[in-house]
Design a protein around this motif. Structure first.
Motif, PDB file in Angstrom:
ATOM      1  N   LEU A   1       0.814  -1.224   0.000  1.00 33.56           N
ATOM      2  CA  LEU A   1       0.000   0.000   0.000  1.00 33.56           C
ATOM      3  C   LEU A   1       0.847   1.274   0.000  1.00 33.56           C
ATOM      4  O   LEU A   1       0.586   2.216  -0.761  1.00 33.56           O
ATOM      5  CB  LEU A   1      -0.932  -0.017   1.227  1.00 33.56           C
ATOM      6  CG  LEU A   1      -1.900   1.151   1.354  1.00 33.56           C
ATOM      7  CD1 LEU A   1      -2.883   1.192   0.191  1.00 33.56           C
ATOM      8  CD2 LEU A   1      -2.681   1.049   2.668  1.00 33.56           C
ATOM      9  N   SER A   2       1.860   1.297   0.837  1.00 37.58           N
ATOM     10  CA  SER A   2       2.676   2.500   0.966  1.00 37.58           C
ATOM     11  C   SER A   2       3.344   2.851  -0.369  1.00 37.58           C
ATOM     12  O   SER A   2       3.248   3.995  -0.843  1.00 37.58           O
ATOM     13  CB  SER A   2       3.721   2.286   2.061  1.00 37.58           C
ATOM     14  OG  SER A   2       4.587   3.391   2.108  1.00 37.58           O
ATOM     15  N   ASP A   3       4.001   1.875  -0.973  1.00 35.03           N
ATOM     16  CA  ASP A   3       4.674   2.127  -2.254  1.00 35.03           C
ATOM     17  C   ASP A   3       3.674   2.544  -3.328  1.00 35.03           C
ATOM     18  O   ASP A   3       3.920   3.475  -4.091  1.00 35.03           O
ATOM     19  CB  ASP A   3       5.419   0.864  -2.722  1.00 35.03           C
ATOM     20  CG  ASP A   3       6.667   0.613  -1.877  1.00 35.03           C
ATOM     21  OD1 ASP A   3       7.063   1.527  -1.125  1.00 35.03           O
ATOM     22  OD2 ASP A   3       7.229  -0.502  -1.956  1.00 35.03           O
ATOM     23  N   PHE A   4       2.535   1.847  -3.345  1.00 33.77           N
ATOM     24  CA  PHE A   4       1.532   2.166  -4.358  1.00 33.77           C
ATOM     25  C   PHE A   4       1.072   3.620  -4.215  1.00 33.77           C
ATOM     26  O   PHE A   4       0.975   4.347  -5.197  1.00 33.77           O
ATOM     27  CB  PHE A   4       0.335   1.219  -4.239  1.00 33.77           C
ATOM     28  CG  PHE A   4      -0.708   1.476  -5.295  1.00 33.77           C
ATOM     29  CD1 PHE A   4      -0.685   0.791  -6.503  1.00 33.77           C
ATOM     30  CD2 PHE A   4      -1.705   2.438  -5.097  1.00 33.77           C
ATOM     31  CE1 PHE A   4      -1.629   1.053  -7.493  1.00 33.77           C
ATOM     32  CE2 PHE A   4      -2.649   2.711  -6.086  1.00 33.77           C
ATOM     33  CZ  PHE A   4      -2.613   2.007  -7.278  1.00 33.77           C
ATOM     34  N   CYS A   5       0.782   4.026  -2.987  1.00 30.97           N
ATOM     35  CA  CYS A   5       0.249   5.381  -2.774  1.00 30.97           C
ATOM     36  C   CYS A   5       1.293   6.439  -3.109  1.00 30.97           C
ATOM     37  O   CYS A   5       0.969   7.491  -3.657  1.00 30.97           O
ATOM     38  CB  CYS A   5      -0.237   5.554  -1.338  1.00 30.97           C
ATOM     39  SG  CYS A   5      -1.723   4.602  -0.991  1.00 30.97           S
ATOM     40  N   LYS A   6       2.538   6.171  -2.761  1.00 34.23           N
ATOM     41  CA  LYS A   6       3.584   7.142  -3.086  1.00 34.23           C
ATOM     42  C   LYS A   6       3.738   7.277  -4.593  1.00 34.23           C
ATOM     43  O   LYS A   6       3.958   8.378  -5.102  1.00 34.23           O
ATOM     44  CB  LYS A   6       4.905   6.734  -2.418  1.00 34.23           C
ATOM     45  CG  LYS A   6       4.897   7.089  -0.926  1.00 34.23           C
ATOM     46  CD  LYS A   6       6.089   6.553  -0.167  1.00 34.23           C
ATOM     47  CE  LYS A   6       5.887   6.771   1.338  1.00 34.23           C
ATOM     48  NZ  LYS A   6       6.701   5.849   2.142  1.00 34.23           N
ATOM     49  N   GLU A   7       3.586   6.183  -5.292  1.00 32.05           N
ATOM     50  CA  GLU A   7       3.766   6.235  -6.751  1.00 32.05           C
ATOM     51  C   GLU A   7       2.537   6.818  -7.454  1.00 32.05           C
ATOM     52  O   GLU A   7       2.663   7.645  -8.341  1.00 32.05           O
ATOM     53  CB  GLU A   7       4.054   4.825  -7.283  1.00 32.05           C
ATOM     54  CG  GLU A   7       4.524   4.856  -8.735  1.00 32.05           C
ATOM     55  CD  GLU A   7       4.793   3.463  -9.287  1.00 32.05           C
ATOM     56  OE1 GLU A   7       5.063   2.527  -8.479  1.00 32.05           O
ATOM     57  OE2 GLU A   7       4.702   3.288 -10.518  1.00 32.05           O
ATOM     58  N   HIS A   8       1.328   6.391  -7.042  1.00 35.50           N
ATOM     59  CA  HIS A   8       0.128   6.753  -7.809  1.00 35.50           C
ATOM     60  C   HIS A   8      -0.706   7.870  -7.194  1.00 35.50           C
ATOM     61  O   HIS A   8      -1.665   8.322  -7.812  1.00 35.50           O
ATOM     62  CB  HIS A   8      -0.748   5.511  -8.023  1.00 35.50           C
ATOM     63  CG  HIS A   8      -0.078   4.462  -8.870  1.00 35.50           C
ATOM     64  ND1 HIS A   8       0.601   3.402  -8.323  1.00 35.50           N
ATOM     65  CD2 HIS A   8       0.032   4.343 -10.214  1.00 35.50           C
ATOM     66  CE1 HIS A   8       1.092   2.648  -9.307  1.00 35.50           C
ATOM     67  NE2 HIS A   8       0.768   3.199 -10.456  1.00 35.50           N
ATOM     68  N   GLN A   9      -0.378   8.268  -5.982  1.00 30.86           N
ATOM     69  CA  GLN A   9      -1.023   9.423  -5.365  1.00 30.86           C
ATOM     70  C   GLN A   9      -2.556   9.406  -5.446  1.00 30.86           C
ATOM     71  O   GLN A   9      -3.153  10.321  -6.038  1.00 30.86           O
ATOM     72  CB  GLN A   9      -0.514  10.721  -6.024  1.00 30.86           C
ATOM     73  CG  GLN A   9       0.983  10.919  -5.889  1.00 30.86           C
ATOM     74  CD  GLN A   9       1.358  11.387  -4.474  1.00 30.86           C
ATOM     75  OE1 GLN A   9       0.713  12.263  -3.928  1.00 30.86           O
ATOM     76  NE2 GLN A   9       2.358  10.775  -3.877  1.00 30.86           N
TER      77      GLN A   9
ATOM     78  N   PRO B   1      -1.697   5.531   9.415  1.00 26.73           N
ATOM     79  CA  PRO B   1      -0.431   6.277   9.288  1.00 26.73           C
ATOM     80  C   PRO B   1       0.182   6.147   7.892  1.00 26.73           C
ATOM     81  O   PRO B   1       0.662   7.133   7.326  1.00 26.73           O
ATOM     82  CB  PRO B   1       0.482   5.618  10.336  1.00 26.73           C
ATOM     83  CG  PRO B   1      -0.377   4.794  11.208  1.00 26.73           C
ATOM     84  CD  PRO B   1      -1.657   4.532  10.503  1.00 26.73           C
ATOM     85  N   THR B   2       0.130   4.933   7.335  1.00 30.43           N
ATOM     86  CA  THR B   2       0.654   4.698   5.986  1.00 30.43           C
ATOM     87  C   THR B   2      -0.035   5.594   4.972  1.00 30.43           C
ATOM     88  O   THR B   2       0.616   6.243   4.142  1.00 30.43           O
ATOM     89  CB  THR B   2       0.406   3.216   5.582  1.00 30.43           C
ATOM     90  OG1 THR B   2       1.002   2.383   6.562  1.00 30.43           O
ATOM     91  CG2 THR B   2       0.975   2.913   4.211  1.00 30.43           C
ATOM     92  N   LEU B   3      -1.345   5.637   5.039  1.00 31.27           N
ATOM     93  CA  LEU B   3      -2.120   6.422   4.072  1.00 31.27           C
ATOM     94  C   LEU B   3      -1.868   7.915   4.242  1.00 31.27           C
ATOM     95  O   LEU B   3      -1.650   8.637   3.271  1.00 31.27           O
ATOM     96  CB  LEU B   3      -3.615   6.109   4.226  1.00 31.27           C
ATOM     97  CG  LEU B   3      -4.040   4.704   3.788  1.00 31.27           C
ATOM     98  CD1 LEU B   3      -5.414   4.359   4.357  1.00 31.27           C
ATOM     99  CD2 LEU B   3      -4.048   4.585   2.267  1.00 31.27           C
ATOM    100  N   VAL B   4      -1.894   8.363   5.488  1.00 27.89           N
ATOM    101  CA  VAL B   4      -1.725   9.799   5.744  1.00 27.89           C
ATOM    102  C   VAL B   4      -0.311  10.240   5.333  1.00 27.89           C
ATOM    103  O   VAL B   4      -0.144  11.259   4.654  1.00 27.89           O
ATOM    104  CB  VAL B   4      -2.015  10.137   7.225  1.00 27.89           C
ATOM    105  CG1 VAL B   4      -1.680  11.596   7.528  1.00 27.89           C
ATOM    106  CG2 VAL B   4      -3.482   9.863   7.561  1.00 27.89           C
ATOM    107  N   GLU B   5       0.689   9.444   5.708  1.00 26.79           N
ATOM    108  CA  GLU B   5       2.071   9.786   5.330  1.00 26.79           C
ATOM    109  C   GLU B   5       2.267   9.791   3.824  1.00 26.79           C
ATOM    110  O   GLU B   5       3.044  10.585   3.290  1.00 26.79           O
ATOM    111  CB  GLU B   5       3.063   8.780   5.941  1.00 26.79           C
ATOM    112  CG  GLU B   5       3.423   9.107   7.377  1.00 26.79           C
ATOM    113  CD  GLU B   5       4.082   7.934   8.091  1.00 26.79           C
ATOM    114  OE1 GLU B   5       4.808   7.146   7.424  1.00 26.79           O
ATOM    115  OE2 GLU B   5       3.854   7.783   9.303  1.00 26.79           O
ATOM    116  N   ALA B   6       1.554   8.898   3.137  1.00 28.21           N
ATOM    117  CA  ALA B   6       1.689   8.844   1.677  1.00 28.21           C
ATOM    118  C   ALA B   6       0.932   9.985   1.000  1.00 28.21           C
ATOM    119  O   ALA B   6       0.981  10.125  -0.216  1.00 28.21           O
ATOM    120  CB  ALA B   6       1.209   7.496   1.155  1.00 28.21           C
ATOM    121  N   GLY B   7       0.239  10.788   1.788  1.00 31.76           N
ATOM    122  CA  GLY B   7      -0.401  11.984   1.231  1.00 31.76           C
ATOM    123  C   GLY B   7      -1.848  11.810   0.816  1.00 31.76           C
ATOM    124  O   GLY B   7      -2.406  12.663   0.128  1.00 31.76           O
TER     125      GLY B   7
END
Lengths: 214, 214
Positions: free
Chosen positions: A141-149, A167-173
């Motif tokens: 999830l973390s990598d996906f969110c950072k890449e695809h926003q 926390p993962t989601l919020v940190e990833a923006g």
């Protein structure tokens, strides 16, 4: 358009906007061309002055003594609610509720696009939840969110799972949350937008009212 | 118990009761024994006087300067919300949403029993939606309700379907409605209790807030 409006619209008005949209869509489908604020108020169970005030927040659209043109209202409210920008969503949790909500998102929800779905259960991972949407391991999830926003996360998981994944989601923006878990994200995180859906609450209220003859 | 309380509790208080239940259940799980009205208010995002007022409607349970015993609060609120009487429910519409809701009802919802499910689609009829619950033809709905007297109908169908099926349910004496359709039953029928769940509304509000940087 909302971006041109000088003032922020208050939250209660925003919360009523979907209801206006539903009623006005229906009128439009039924061939109704014009409507007065008092007719609209009567249908929606509110007052004419409330209707006028609400619609004034968005720039008016009506003319005194003439009322509102249904097609104009519909198109202005649609612009406000959906705009041109599609919101990319990720679904967390692909159990019964998650599957239902994914179907709802893809078939009924205007302005949203489900990019990806995540679960932690090996039985779920790899399954095609919607055409072209394969369930991924929540560990990605973390990598996906950072890449695809993605703009929005849809949380169809229990409270503990939501607490773990937030926390993962919020940190990833990720800024928007459609939250079916009972974890109250907005208490712990600022600068995010949360819509909570407490299915159980409405069922409990109904039960109380039924048993106590309200 | 509620049946002994002399006055009817106001609707806003009843609507807040499930939230108290959720927070107090959590405290109980986490081993918290006592709580003051101000601590409870802080957790729930309300005021201490609101908490005291709300809980007073149900007979108090607290002692000045001591606060509330969590186990007493939980057991009293559970009695109010669930009582001994299970509510028999029928599900109308066994599409994606209906299936999810049937799972929710059977696994998570306390105090409800899903008696039967109905759909109009030949592909659905005869399918086992839950162990022991076979989907029936909606044409049998009237006879079924007259014979088995369900308390609650769960409407997981589009507005037009809900509008078509409502007279049958109301005439058969069904008093409670958990309504996922956008058909507003309470406008046309008196003497029924309706909890509307407008999934789309919360998604539209979220979209508006996200796009307008609220």
């Amino acid at each position: 358009m909302a971006s041109q409006s000088p003032n922020k619209v208050s939250l209660p008005v925003i919360k009523r906007l979907p209801k206006y949209y539903r009623y006005i869509s229906d009128m439009h489908k039924n061939g109704i061309v014009k409507i007065s604020s008092s007719e609209l108020a009567h249908m929606m169970g509110t007052t004419a002055s409330q209707v006028r005030q609400d619609l004034n927040c968005f720039g008016g659209f009506g003319q005194q003594g003439i009322g509102y043109h249904v097609d104009v209202l519909l198109s202005e409210i649609s612009k406000l609610l959906f705009s041109e920008r599609t919101l990319d969503a990720v679904l967390i949790g692909t159990g019964r509720l998650g599957r239902a909500i994914s179907g709802y998102l893809s078939s009924e929800a205007r302005g949203y696009h489900l990019m990806a779905a995540f679960d932690k259960s090996p039985a779920e991972i790899g399954r095609e939840i919607l055409p072209g949407v394969i369930v991924r391991d929540v560990a990605e999830l973390s990598d996906f969110c950072k890449e695809h926003q993605p703009d929005v996360a849809v949380l169809c998981i229990p409270r503990s799972g939501a607490q773990a994944v937030a926390p993962t989601l919020v940190e990833a923006g990720v800024k928007g949350y459609w939250n079916f878990s009972h974890y109250d994200l907005s208490v712990e995180y600022d600068d995010i937008t949360v819509e909570n859906v407490h299915l159980g609450d409405s069922l409990m209220s109904l039960g109380y009212l039924m048993r106590n003859d309200h």
